[in-house]
Design an enzyme around this catalytic site. Structure first.
Site, mmCIF file in Angstrom:
data_model
loop_
_atom_site.group_PDB
_atom_site.id
_atom_site.type_symbol
_atom_site.label_atom_id
_atom_site.label_comp_id
_atom_site.label_asym_id
_atom_site.label_seq_id
_atom_site.Cartn_x
_atom_site.Cartn_y
_atom_site.Cartn_z
ATOM 1 N N SER A 153 27.581 -25.826 -12.201
ATOM 2 C CA SER A 153 28.256 -25.730 -13.493
ATOM 3 C C SER A 153 29.735 -25.413 -13.435
ATOM 4 C CB SER A 153 27.549 -24.696 -14.374
ATOM 5 O OG SER A 153 27.593 -23.431 -13.759
ATOM 6 N N HIS A 178 22.699 -28.715 -16.149
ATOM 7 C CA HIS A 178 23.876 -29.544 -16.456
ATOM 8 C C HIS A 178 23.669 -31.013 -16.080
ATOM 9 C CE1 HIS A 178 26.754 -26.533 -17.907
ATOM 10 N NE2 HIS A 178 26.071 -25.701 -17.139
ATOM 11 N N LYS A 212 21.906 -27.386 -23.960
ATOM 12 C CA LYS A 212 23.197 -27.992 -23.625
ATOM 13 C C LYS A 212 23.261 -29.399 -24.229
ATOM 14 C CE LYS A 212 24.163 -25.014 -19.703
ATOM 15 N NZ LYS A 212 23.139 -23.987 -19.921
#
Length: 395
Positions: free
Chosen positions: A184, A212, A243
């Site tokens: 990340s 991610h 996310k």
């Protein structure tokens, strides 16, 4: 009265943060999360959220959340193992497993919970967990909760990993290799094909935290396992629903055996109320949207490439990211925070990231480009970076 209640030791630590120039007040978001937001009363371009696909305020997700509330209420009323397991939760897991091209998916209330609950449930004394040195804080905490031994290999260094595997194979019953799919802070991708080869050679299990990579890599955002075509060869794939998916929650995708065991031993699920209906309704809609089309991930990558090329041309150190995460490495902690403050004055919000989140001396502004940004907004952000870089003598 005793002065113990003054928490003097904490006051001193807070003063230390102030002296180091890293003390901060939380920014207050006064609008929905999007490419442009109202922050502390000011309209700014947002380059700091993980809302990769622009789903956090998408009309289809909002509508699905409202429908779920009308049908199921605002809360599930219990943990899943008692009476908090709604049909909504079961349907979401079915859709997620189909999307991830795995046998099953087990949902948690957050990505952090996912690592805290899964790692300790699948390892025990007599096992060893081998972890990349740059793995996320939740993996570190999840590992600490396990009674297994620990080994740490140098970041993405396969020789370092193999040395620990070789040494561990005869000493431990089970070996679990854990890596982030996408790291990340730097945006680099784990060497999954090589990790899997080593895991199979030494009969180790593999565990990938794809927080991610979810919604970003692979076909329509199916993640790093899909990106490398490693279905069936990674034992535990962790994904986040907060996310790219834009809501909240986490999940583990893998085998039916994995699902059955976690259903009995995943502590955050056993001892904490299940995800609220609104979240589950919105998440399910997001996954359906990704299965319908690649337009969101296509736009994300187009914007990311556009922004990176402009920033690189200016001469900033943007690291070696292989994903839309674009770190602008400043180095000095106080200078990094100052850069962030000046950018905000020019209408661009990029939070400064410093130690202990990243190693000392590698402070950076982590730019998170999304599918929701327009080219004009990205141009404006690049211009603001250029001005602040010149003002501070960095360019």
């Amino acid at each position: 009265m005793s002065n113990v209640h003054e928490l003097k030791f904490l006051k001193e630590k807070i003063q230390e943060l102030k002296d180091q120039g890293v003390y901060r007040k939380l920014p207050v978001l006064e609008s929905a999360s999007g490419a442009e937001v109202l922050l502390n009363g000011k309209r700014v371009i947002n380059l700091s959220s993980n809302n990769y696909l622009g789903f956090a305020n998408h009309p289809r997700l909002k509508s699905a959340a409202i429908k779920a509330i009308e049908e199921y209420g605002v809360g599930s009323g219990a943990v899943r193992t008692i009476i908090g397991n709604m049909k909504l939760h079961e349907d979401l897991e079915t859709v997620l497993a189909k999307f991830k091209r795995e046998e099953a998916a087990f949902v948690y209330q957050s990505g952090f919970n996912c690592n805290a609950g899964t790692i300790q449930a699948i390892t025990e004394a007599g096992d060893i967990i081998i972890s990349d040195e740059l793995n996320h804080a939740s993996i570190i905490d999840g590992t600490r909760l396990s009674k297994a031994a620990r080994g740490i290999y140098k970041h993405s260094d396969m020789d370092s990993l193999e040395a620990i595997l070789k040494e561990s194979r005869e000493k431990y019953r089970n070996i679990l290799i854990i890596t982030d799919g996408v790291f990340s802070m730097d945006g680099d991708i784990a060497k999954l094909p090589e990790i899997v080869q080593l895991a199979e050679k030494y009969e180790a299990m593999t565990y990938v935290d794809d927080a991610h990579g979810s919604g970003v890599l692979g076909e329509s955002g199916r993640g790093t396992v899909d990106h490398f075509g490693l279905h069936g060869r990674i034992d535990f794939t962790i994904g986040t629903l907060s996310k790219a998916i834009g809501v909240v929650g986490g999940y583990v995708a893998g085998s039916n055996t994995m699902y059955e065991w976690l259903n009995h031993r995943a502590r955050p699920v056993l001892f904490s109320t299940s995800l609220p209906p609104a979240a589950v309704g919105a998440i399910t809609e997001a996954i359906n949207m990704l299965m319908e089309s690649t337009e969101y991930t296509d736009r994300l990558w187009e914007n990311a490439k556009y922004f990176k090329s402009k920033m690189g041309t200016l001469g900033f150190d943007i690291g070696n990211s292989e994903t839309p995460i674009t770190p602008v490495i400043i180095g000095d902690e106080a200078k990094t925070m100052e850069f962030s403050k000046r950018l905000l004055e020019k209408g661009v919000f990029v939070s400064g990231i410093v130690f202990p989140t990243v190693p000392k001396g590698t402070g950076r502004l982590r730019c998170m480009v999304t599918a929701g940004h327009s080219k004009e907004q990205l141009d404006e952000a690049v211009e603001a970076f250029k001005k602040v870089g010149e003002e501070m003598g960095i360019l």
